[in-house]
Write a protein that holds these residues in place. Structure first.
Motif, PDB file in Angstrom:
ATOM      1  N   LEU A 153      12.806 -73.613 -28.277  1.00  0.00           N
ATOM      2  CA  LEU A 153      13.385 -73.694 -27.625  1.00  0.00           C
ATOM      3  C   LEU A 153      14.431 -72.062 -27.384  1.00  0.00           C
ATOM      4  N   ALA A 154      14.208 -71.768 -28.428  1.00  0.00           N
ATOM      5  CA  ALA A 154      14.956 -70.523 -28.755  1.00  0.00           C
ATOM      6  C   ALA A 154      14.926 -69.925 -27.838  1.00  0.00           C
ATOM      7  N   HIS A 155      14.035 -69.426 -27.386  1.00  0.00           N
ATOM      8  CA  HIS A 155      13.438 -68.251 -26.315  1.00  0.00           C
ATOM      9  C   HIS A 155      15.149 -68.426 -25.127  1.00  0.00           C
ATOM     10  N   LEU A 156      14.788 -69.704 -25.165  1.00  0.00           N
ATOM     11  CA  LEU A 156      15.777 -69.952 -23.659  1.00  0.00           C
ATOM     12  C   LEU A 156      17.530 -69.497 -24.110  1.00  0.00           C
ATOM     13  N   TRP A 157      17.696 -68.618 -24.909  1.00  0.00           N
ATOM     14  CA  TRP A 157      18.893 -67.916 -25.237  1.00  0.00           C
ATOM     15  C   TRP A 157      19.627 -66.816 -23.706  1.00  0.00           C
ATOM     16  N   SER A 158      18.404 -66.416 -23.012  1.00  0.00           N
ATOM     17  CA  SER A 158      18.351 -65.211 -22.800  1.00  0.00           C
ATOM     18  C   SER A 158      18.429 -65.436 -21.287  1.00  0.00           C
ATOM     19  N   LEU A 159      17.407 -66.955 -20.855  1.00  0.00           N
ATOM     20  CA  LEU A 159      17.308 -66.861 -19.394  1.00  0.00           C
ATOM     21  C   LEU A 159      18.641 -67.449 -19.394  1.00  0.00           C
ATOM     22  N   SER A 160      19.450 -68.057 -20.991  1.00  0.00           N
ATOM     23  CA  SER A 160      21.036 -69.492 -20.219  1.00  0.00           C
ATOM     24  C   SER A 160      21.723 -67.920 -20.298  1.00  0.00           C
ATOM     25  N   VAL A 161      21.659 -67.513 -20.376  1.00  0.00           N
ATOM     26  CA  VAL A 161      22.547 -65.836 -20.026  1.00  0.00           C
ATOM     27  C   VAL A 161      22.372 -65.496 -18.248  1.00  0.00           C
ATOM     28  N   GLU A 162      21.405 -65.043 -18.138  1.00  0.00           N
ATOM     29  CA  GLU A 162      20.974 -64.636 -16.283  1.00  0.00           C
ATOM     30  C   GLU A 162      21.266 -65.914 -15.953  1.00  0.00           C
ATOM     31  N   GLU A 163      21.022 -67.230 -15.883  1.00  0.00           N
ATOM     32  CA  GLU A 163      22.216 -68.059 -15.275  1.00  0.00           C
ATOM     33  C   GLU A 163      23.318 -68.036 -15.071  1.00  0.00           C
ATOM     34  N   GLN A 164      24.008 -67.443 -16.398  1.00  0.00           N
ATOM     35  CA  GLN A 164      25.762 -67.329 -16.406  1.00  0.00           C
ATOM     36  C   GLN A 164      25.976 -66.749 -14.808  1.00  0.00           C
ATOM     37  N   PHE A 165      25.000 -65.321 -15.713  1.00  0.00           N
ATOM     38  CA  PHE A 165      25.528 -64.383 -14.527  1.00  0.00           C
ATOM     39  C   PHE A 165      25.212 -64.553 -13.555  1.00  0.00           C
ATOM     40  N   TYR A 166      24.214 -65.736 -13.443  1.00  0.00           N
ATOM     41  CA  TYR A 166      24.112 -65.664 -11.168  1.00  0.00           C
ATOM     42  C   TYR A 166      25.840 -66.652 -10.898  1.00  0.00           C
ATOM     43  N   LEU A 167      25.961 -67.395 -11.330  1.00  0.00           N
ATOM     44  CA  LEU A 167      26.730 -67.946 -11.018  1.00  0.00           C
ATOM     45  C   LEU A 167      28.383 -67.363 -10.960  1.00  0.00           C
ATOM     46  N   PHE A 168      28.798 -66.266 -11.416  1.00  0.00           N
ATOM     47  CA  PHE A 168      29.956 -65.292 -11.174  1.00  0.00           C
ATOM     48  C   PHE A 168      29.436 -64.128 -10.414  1.00  0.00           C
ATOM     49  N   TRP A 169      28.635 -63.619 -10.320  1.00  0.00           N
ATOM     50  CA  TRP A 169      28.564 -62.423 -10.238  1.00  0.00           C
ATOM     51  C   TRP A 169      28.557 -61.888  -8.848  1.00  0.00           C
ATOM     52  N   PRO A 170      27.460 -63.681  -7.805  1.00  0.00           N
ATOM     53  CA  PRO A 170      27.376 -63.328  -6.472  1.00  0.00           C
ATOM     54  C   PRO A 170      29.022 -63.722  -5.686  1.00  0.00           C
ATOM     55  N   LEU A 171      29.865 -64.024  -6.416  1.00  0.00           N
ATOM     56  CA  LEU A 171      31.345 -64.353  -5.441  1.00  0.00           C
ATOM     57  C   LEU A 171      31.883 -63.054  -6.323  1.00  0.00           C
ATOM     58  N   LEU A 172      31.462 -62.622  -6.890  1.00  0.00           N
ATOM     59  CA  LEU A 172      32.123 -60.932  -7.253  1.00  0.00           C
ATOM     60  C   LEU A 172      31.915 -59.751  -6.184  1.00  0.00           C
ATOM     61  N   ILE A 173      30.280 -59.985  -6.590  1.00  0.00           N
ATOM     62  CA  ILE A 173      29.995 -58.619  -5.439  1.00  0.00           C
ATOM     63  C   ILE A 173      30.491 -58.928  -3.892  1.00  0.00           C
ATOM     64  N   VAL A 174      29.897 -60.279  -3.267  1.00  0.00           N
ATOM     65  CA  VAL A 174      30.347 -60.919  -2.022  1.00  0.00           C
ATOM     66  C   VAL A 174      31.254 -60.760  -0.477  1.00  0.00           C
ATOM     67  N   LEU A 175      32.477 -60.446  -2.633  1.00  0.00           N
ATOM     68  CA  LEU A 175      33.826 -61.843  -2.424  1.00  0.00           C
ATOM     69  C   LEU A 175      34.849 -60.156  -2.602  1.00  0.00           C
ATOM     70  N   SER A 176      34.037 -59.278  -3.483  1.00  0.00           N
ATOM     71  CA  SER A 176      35.354 -57.943  -2.952  1.00  0.00           C
ATOM     72  C   SER A 176      34.583 -57.084  -1.613  1.00  0.00           C
ATOM     73  N   PRO A 177      35.714 -56.274  -1.645  1.00  0.00           N
ATOM     74  CA  PRO A 177      35.560 -55.695  -0.658  1.00  0.00           C
ATOM     75  C   PRO A 177      35.184 -53.893  -1.176  1.00  0.00           C
ATOM     76  N   ARG A 178      34.486 -53.048  -0.397  1.00  0.00           N
ATOM     77  CA  ARG A 178      33.808 -52.015  -0.737  1.00  0.00           C
ATOM     78  C   ARG A 178      34.660 -50.814  -1.692  1.00  0.00           C
ATOM     79  N   ARG A 179      36.090 -51.066  -1.285  1.00  0.00           N
ATOM     80  CA  ARG A 179      36.327 -49.803  -1.782  1.00  0.00           C
ATOM     81  C   ARG A 179      36.968 -50.231  -3.542  1.00  0.00           C
ATOM     82  N   THR A 180      37.108 -51.703  -3.548  1.00  0.00           N
ATOM     83  CA  THR A 180      37.919 -52.423  -4.161  1.00  0.00           C
ATOM     84  C   THR A 180      36.136 -52.686  -5.563  1.00  0.00           C
ATOM     85  N   LEU A 181      35.451 -52.453  -5.002  1.00  0.00           N
ATOM     86  CA  LEU A 181      34.267 -53.051  -6.091  1.00  0.00           C
ATOM     87  C   LEU A 181      33.763 -52.110  -7.263  1.00  0.00           C
ATOM     88  N   ILE A 182      33.536 -50.936  -6.872  1.00  0.00           N
ATOM     89  CA  ILE A 182      33.771 -50.531  -8.289  1.00  0.00           C
ATOM     90  C   ILE A 182      34.763 -50.300  -8.788  1.00  0.00           C
TER      91      ILE A 182
END
Length: 209
Positions: A153-182
Motif C-alpha cells: 500500500l506504499a503507493h497510497l501516500w500520493s493519494l493521501s496528499v491529494e485528499e488532504q489537499f481537497y480538504l482545505f483548498w476548496p475552502l481557500l478558493i471559494v471563500l477568498s475574495p478575488r482581490r485577495t486570492l493571489i
C-alpha cells in the motif's frame, strides 16, 4: 503538497491581464473542455514514474513525475472551483463546497475502499495499518515510521496528499475574495515550503523527505 499548491497560481498567472470588472470570472477561465495538452503532460509524468520504478529506481525522474502530477491536479482543481464558484452564485459558498466534496467522494471513494477491502482480505500484513489508509493518512504513517511498510500500500501516500489537499483548498478558493486570492495563495505556498524545510531538517532520512 507544495507542488499541488503551485497549480493554483499557474492558473491565475494566465488570467493576470484580464480585467476583474465587466465579465464574470467563469468567462475568463481557460476552456473547461478536453485539453489534450494536459494529457500530454500526464503521459510524460507516467513515463517518468514507470522509468523510475521498472528501469532505474535510483533515477530522480519518478519524483519529478509525481510532482508534475501534483501540479496538474492543483491547476485543474483550482479551475473547477473557480468556475463552480462563479457559475453557481445562487448556491452560495457552502453549496459550491458541498457539491465539490460530493463529486470528489463519488469519484474516488468507491474504488478506493473496494481496493482496501480486497487488500485486507488477501494481504494480512496490511490489516494493522488499515485505519491509517482508510482515513487517507498513509503519508503520515510512512513519515512517522520512517519506512514504506506495508509495501503493498506504499503507493497510497500520493493519494493521501491529494485528499488532504481537497480538504482545505476548496475552502481557500471559494471563500477568498478575488482581490485577495493571489496574496493568500502566495502566503500558503511560502508556509508549505517552510514546513517542508522543517520536515527535512528535523526528521531522519525516510519517506518524510
Amino acid at each position: 503538497m507544495v507542488q499541488i499548491l503551485f497549480g493554483g497560481p499557474l492558473l491565475w498567472w494566465r488570467l493576470r491581464s484580464v480585467p476583474a470588472s465587466g465579465h464574470p470570472l467563469v468567462t475568463m477561465m481557460p476552456n473547461p473542455g478536453y485539453r489534450p495538452q494536459i494529457d500530454s503532460l500526464r503521459a510524460v509524468a507516467v513515463f517518468a514514474v514507470m522509468y523510475s520504478h521498472f528501469w532505474d529506481d535510483a533515477s530522480p525522474w519518478g519524483h519529478h513525475g509525481v510532482r508534475l502530477f501534483f501540479v496538474i491536479s492543483g491547476y485543474l482543481i483550482t479551475g473547477i472551483l473557480i468556475r463552480s464558484k462563479e457559475a453557481a452564485r445562487s448556491q452560495g459558498a457552502l453549496g459550491v463546497i458541498l457539491v465539490f466534496y460530493l463529486r470528489r467522494a463519488l469519484r474516488i471513494f468507491p474504488a478506493y475502499y473496494v481496493m482496501l477491502a480486497l487488500a485486507a482480505a488477501f494481504l494480512p500484513e496490511v490489516r494493522t495499518s488499515l485505519p491509517w489508509h482508510a482515513a487517507y493518512l498513509s503519508n503520515v504513517l510512512f513519515a512517522l515510521n520512517g519506512n514504506w511498510d506495508p509495501w503493498p500500500l506504499a503507493h497510497l501516500w500520493s493519494l493521501s496528499v491529494e485528499e488532504q489537499f481537497y480538504l482545505f483548498w476548496p475552502l481557500l478558493i471559494v471563500l477568498s475574495p478575488r482581490r485577495t486570492l493571489i496574496p493568500t495563495l502566495i502566503g500558503v505556498i511560502l508556509a508549505a515550503v517552510a514546513f517542508r524545510a522543517a520536515i527535512m531538517f528535523y526528521l531522519p532520512e525516510g519517506p518524510a523527505r
